[in-house]
Design a protein around this motif. Structure first.
Motif, PDB file in Angstrom:
ATOM      1  N   ARG A 135       0.861  -1.187   0.000  1.00  0.00           N
ATOM      2  CA  ARG A 135       0.000   0.000   0.000  1.00  0.00           C
ATOM      3  C   ARG A 135       0.891   1.229   0.000  1.00  0.00           C
ATOM      4  NH1 ARG A 135      -0.929  -2.803   4.519  1.00  0.00           N
ATOM      5  NH2 ARG A 135      -2.988  -3.374   3.743  1.00  0.00           N
ATOM      6  N   PRO A 136       0.409   2.378  -0.478  1.00  0.00           N
ATOM      7  CA  PRO A 136       1.255   3.569  -0.549  1.00  0.00           C
ATOM      8  C   PRO A 136       1.844   3.924   0.813  1.00  0.00           C
ATOM      9  CG  PRO A 136      -0.763   3.913  -1.808  1.00  0.00           C
ATOM     10  CD  PRO A 136      -0.938   2.611  -1.075  1.00  0.00           C
ATOM     11  N   PRO A 137       3.166   4.109   0.883  1.00  0.00           N
ATOM     12  CA  PRO A 137       3.810   4.444   2.157  1.00  0.00           C
ATOM     13  C   PRO A 137       3.777   5.943   2.443  1.00  0.00           C
ATOM     14  CG  PRO A 137       5.465   4.026   0.470  1.00  0.00           C
ATOM     15  CD  PRO A 137       4.134   3.815  -0.181  1.00  0.00           C
ATOM     16  N   ALA A 138       3.784   6.295   3.706  1.00  0.00           N
ATOM     17  CA  ALA A 138       3.778   7.695   4.120  1.00  0.00           C
ATOM     18  C   ALA A 138       5.126   8.349   3.815  1.00  0.00           C
ATOM     19  CB  ALA A 138       3.482   7.798   5.608  1.00  0.00           C
ATOM     20  N   ARG A 139       5.078   9.645   3.526  1.00  0.00           N
ATOM     21  CA  ARG A 139       6.321  10.365   3.217  1.00  0.00           C
ATOM     22  C   ARG A 139       7.303  10.308   4.383  1.00  0.00           C
ATOM     23  NH1 ARG A 139       6.455  14.586  -1.034  1.00  0.00           N
ATOM     24  NH2 ARG A 139       4.744  14.077  -2.474  1.00  0.00           N
ATOM     25  N   GLY A 140       6.781  10.461   5.600  1.00  0.00           N
ATOM     26  CA  GLY A 140       7.664  10.414   6.755  1.00  0.00           C
ATOM     27  C   GLY A 140       8.373   9.080   6.876  1.00  0.00           C
ATOM     28  N   ARG A 141       7.653   7.993   6.567  1.00  0.00           N
ATOM     29  CA  ARG A 141       8.259   6.652   6.637  1.00  0.00           C
ATOM     30  C   ARG A 141       9.324   6.489   5.562  1.00  0.00           C
ATOM     31  NH1 ARG A 141      10.753   3.642   8.494  1.00  0.00           N
ATOM     32  NH2 ARG A 141      10.507   1.413   8.848  1.00  0.00           N
ATOM     33  N   LEU A 142       9.060   7.004   4.356  1.00  0.00           N
ATOM     34  CA  LEU A 142      10.046   6.919   3.280  1.00  0.00           C
ATOM     35  C   LEU A 142      11.301   7.723   3.617  1.00  0.00           C
ATOM     36  CD1 LEU A 142       7.701   7.303   0.176  1.00  0.00           C
ATOM     37  CD2 LEU A 142       8.974   5.239   0.832  1.00  0.00           C
ATOM     38  N   ALA A 143      11.103   8.905   4.196  1.00  0.00           N
ATOM     39  CA  ALA A 143      12.246   9.737   4.570  1.00  0.00           C
ATOM     40  C   ALA A 143      13.105   9.039   5.618  1.00  0.00           C
ATOM     41  CB  ALA A 143      11.761  11.084   5.089  1.00  0.00           C
ATOM     42  N   GLU A 144      12.443   8.401   6.583  1.00  0.00           N
ATOM     43  CA  GLU A 144      13.167   7.677   7.625  1.00  0.00           C
ATOM     44  C   GLU A 144      13.885   6.463   7.067  1.00  0.00           C
ATOM     45  OE1 GLU A 144      12.102   5.229  11.758  1.00  0.00           O
ATOM     46  OE2 GLU A 144      10.529   6.231  10.616  1.00  0.00           O
ATOM     47  N   LEU A 145      13.243   5.789   6.117  1.00  0.00           N
ATOM     48  CA  LEU A 145      13.793   4.549   5.567  1.00  0.00           C
ATOM     49  C   LEU A 145      15.029   4.787   4.710  1.00  0.00           C
ATOM     50  CD1 LEU A 145      13.201   1.449   5.233  1.00  0.00           C
ATOM     51  CD2 LEU A 145      11.950   2.074   3.146  1.00  0.00           C
ATOM     52  N   LEU A 146      15.004   5.863   3.870  1.00  0.00           N
ATOM     53  CA  LEU A 146      16.057   6.052   2.871  1.00  0.00           C
ATOM     54  C   LEU A 146      16.915   7.298   3.053  1.00  0.00           C
ATOM     55  CD1 LEU A 146      14.021   4.951  -0.266  1.00  0.00           C
ATOM     56  CD2 LEU A 146      16.077   3.832   0.601  1.00  0.00           C
ATOM     57  N   PHE A 147      16.438   8.254   3.819  1.00  0.00           N
ATOM     58  CA  PHE A 147      17.160   9.537   3.875  1.00  0.00           C
ATOM     59  C   PHE A 147      17.421   9.999   5.302  1.00  0.00           C
ATOM     60  CE2 PHE A 147      14.521   9.394   0.041  1.00  0.00           C
ATOM     61  CZ  PHE A 147      15.507   9.480  -0.930  1.00  0.00           C
ATOM     62  N   ALA A 148      17.447   9.072   6.245  1.00  0.00           N
ATOM     63  CA  ALA A 148      17.644   9.457   7.645  1.00  0.00           C
ATOM     64  C   ALA A 148      18.999  10.120   7.875  1.00  0.00           C
ATOM     65  CB  ALA A 148      17.515   8.228   8.542  1.00  0.00           C
ATOM     66  N   ASP A 149      19.983   9.846   7.000  1.00  0.00           N
ATOM     67  CA  ASP A 149      21.319  10.421   7.174  1.00  0.00           C
ATOM     68  C   ASP A 149      21.445  11.805   6.547  1.00  0.00           C
ATOM     69  OD1 ASP A 149      20.990   9.395   4.640  1.00  0.00           O
ATOM     70  OD2 ASP A 149      23.048   8.652   4.452  1.00  0.00           O
TER      71      ASP A 149
END
Length: 596
Positions: free
Chosen positions: A39-53
């Protein structure tokens, strides 16, 4: 035509070789995650998953989304982020997931998902990617085998051979792939190549596994089952007689005699050119090979494909339902979720009677439960039980109730599991269905173990083990041995528990057409026991085996449990990965474990 390739090194192909590719590995990683998420993921979750650094994770996500829009022409909108691909654009991984009618593009699939892409700073994403690589690879392999079996059943052995050969290349240690390729080569008339492939298989298995291939692989090089060489028996009446005799013999446990009768029925129905009767005989033979004989699913699948072709031609709707359902069952047991569901969905479309719907829904519920999709499992199994009652099919009702009980047991809902199991056991005993009895007995014993009644559990497990030995059923043997291992653990007899765990793993995986969920369930119990005892030397390789099997067979809950075991073994990142992978699993018992 524009093609987005995510299998192999990621790339975008445009007509004329026009330039313009997404910049950076994270752009490709983001696209793959969006396309494969349930299902479509939340922007906050995507940011945490791939761009936390990143200094500004949400800003980095916005830039990457814009890069994908600019270079690929896909729409990426909203929060949660929904992805829309132009219908004229081909995405190779979506084509594999959808199972297109034309299988030819499967021959062009090379490499693994996002080959060469590695994000060491995004460990949760890396865990997700490992699981998806296994799942997609298994799906490609299943699609190749499906295409080969279908073409072989249609009499197009030469066309089938490249698909079977590619399946072997992708997974050379899977015995069924070699068997299918040998069948294709033999049917195409190239017995020299078939013999050569058999020799390759024998040497490979001896070198890598220290075992010999099963008799089914060797017999595949022999060609015909022998039925075509039998003398005429007397026309349609004789074919009907052989079909009925074969079904009765199989039901009575006389397997060889039953198979011989069914093969004669197929041959005689062909001689008298009764397409509908031949379809029914093939469906009966395919079902017998799948359910009654160990290690014969490969032959059974080809037979069932032919049954569908002839049933469709003759308008034998009920036979088509049966053959589709049986093919779905084979795929579900093998852990091929999407291909299994496709066969079962088609069977559901064709089904008309309560009995037909009950049988199909039972297997669909089994598939959903294996995958950890409990809402779908409960809906399908409960409807299966109700339709079986209306159709007065007590065996189907008992079968579906036992799977309903298993789902409740896995969720820690023991009262509901007990109610379903007691009803299932009552029906099984009333039907004197000894071939199925060990399964609900074993589940009931596990409930007794949870309740502290080790005496009742011991009685049930010993009876189930004894009967499973008589039946020589790897599934029941594996489950019973697992239960006996847990019983010995409860008694504090750890050496005996370890011995039973070893036995469980050995017996449940001894045939190539094993039920993969049982194999994973057995491994999970063995890992749990080893960790509880502090035996990390034993637990580590078992956890690796469980993680690989679960990912390959889309056993989502067991994948999560493998990550939880890794966390218990000292992997500090495994718990967050487990939580990511468990996001869509509705299991209160698993949720409690994930709280750490």
């Amino acid at each position: 035509m524009v093609t987005i390739r995510l299998l192999g090194p990621p790339a975008m192909d445009r007509p004329g070789g026009a330039a313009g590719q997404p910049r950076g590995r994270k752009a490709w990683a983001l696209l793959a995650y969006l396309l494969l998420a349930e299902r479509p993921p939340a922007r906050g979750r995507l940011a945490e998953l791939l761009f936390a650094d990143a200094d500004d994770p949400l800003g980095a996500l916005r830039w990457t989304l814009a890069e994908l829009r600019r270079t690929l022409g896909v729409r990426l909108d909203g929060d949660p982020v929904a992805v829309t691909v132009d219908p004229a654009t081909v995405v190779d991984v979506r084509r594999v997931l959808a199972g297109r009618p034309d299988p030819a593009p499967l021959l062009d699939v090379e490499g693994e998902l996002l080959e060469g892409v590695r994000l060491d700073s995004c460990l949760e994403f890396e865990s997700w990617l490992v699981v998806e690589r296994h799942r997609i690879s298994a799906l490609v392999e299943a699609r190749l085998r499906e295409a080969a079996a279908g073409l072989l059943a249609a009499g197009r052995a030469a066309d089938a051979t490249p698909f079977a050969a590619r399946a072997v290349a992708r997974n050379p240690l899977e015995e069924g792939n070699h068997e299918l390729l040998i069948r294709c080569l033999t049917a195409a008339g190239d017995r020299v190549a078939a013999a050569r492939q058999l020799a390759v298989c024998e040497d490979l298995f001896d070198r890598e596994l220290g075992v010999e291939p099963s008799a089914a692989v060797r017999e595949a090089a022999g060609g015909s089952t022998g039925s075509a060489m039998m003398p005429p028996l007397g026309g349609r009446a004789a074919a009907v007689s052989q079909l009925e005799a074969g079904q009765a013999a199989i039901a009575a446990g006389a397997l060889e005699a039953g198979l011989q009768c069914l093969r004669r029925a197929v041959a005689e129905a062909g001689r008298c050119r009764d397409t509908g009767l031949r379809a029914r005989a093939l469906a009966a033979l395919g079902g017998a090979l799948v359910h009654a004989v160990r290690g014969r699913d490969g032959e059974g699948v080809v037979v069932l494909h032919e049954a569908i072709l002839l049933a469709t031609e003759a308008g034998e709707r009920a036979t088509a339902v049966t053959a589709h359902r049986e093919l779905g069952f084979v795929e579900v047991q093998a852990g091929h979720r999407l291909t299994g569901e496709a066969w079962l969905a088609r069977a559901q479309e064709l089904a008309e009677t309560d009995a037909e719907h009950a049988a199909v829904l039972g297997v669909r519920g089994m598939n959903a439960s294996d995958r950890g999709d409990y809402p779908a499992a409960f809906a399908r199994l409960e409807e299966s039980v109700e339709r079986a009652r209306r159709g007065d099919d007590e065996r189907q009702e008992a079968w579906s109730l036992s799977l309903l009980a298993r789902a409740h047991l896995l969720r820690g809902e023991r009262a509901q599991a007990t109610a379903a199991l007691d009803r299932s056991l009552d029906l099984v005993q009333r039907q004197r269905w000894l071939a199925f009895l060990p399964w609900p007995q074993i589940l009931r014993a596990e409930l007794d173990l949870h309740g502290g009644d080790t005496g009742a559990a011991a009685d049930s497990l010993e009876q189930a083990w004894s009967l499973a030995c008589q039946l020589d059923d790897p599934c029941w043997l594996g489950m019973a041995a697992r239960g006996l291992a847990l019983l010995h653990t409860a008694h504090g007899d750890h050496p005996a528990a370890t011995e039973w765990h070893l036995r469980a793993s050995s017996v449940c995986s001894r045939t190539p057409d094993r039920y993969q969920w049982v194999h994973g369930h057995v491994l999970d119990a063995a890992v749990t026991t080893a960790i509880e005892r502090g035996d990390h030397e034993r637990a580590v390789p078992l956890t690796t085996a469980l993680a690989t099997l679960a990912a390959h067979c889309d056993l989502r809950e067991l994948t999560v449990r493998a990550h939880l075991h890794r966390h218990a073994l000292g992997d500090a990142t495994a718990l967050s990965s487990a939580r990511l992978l468990a996001a869509d699993i509705d299991n209160p018992a698993l949720t409690r474990l994930l709280r750490g």
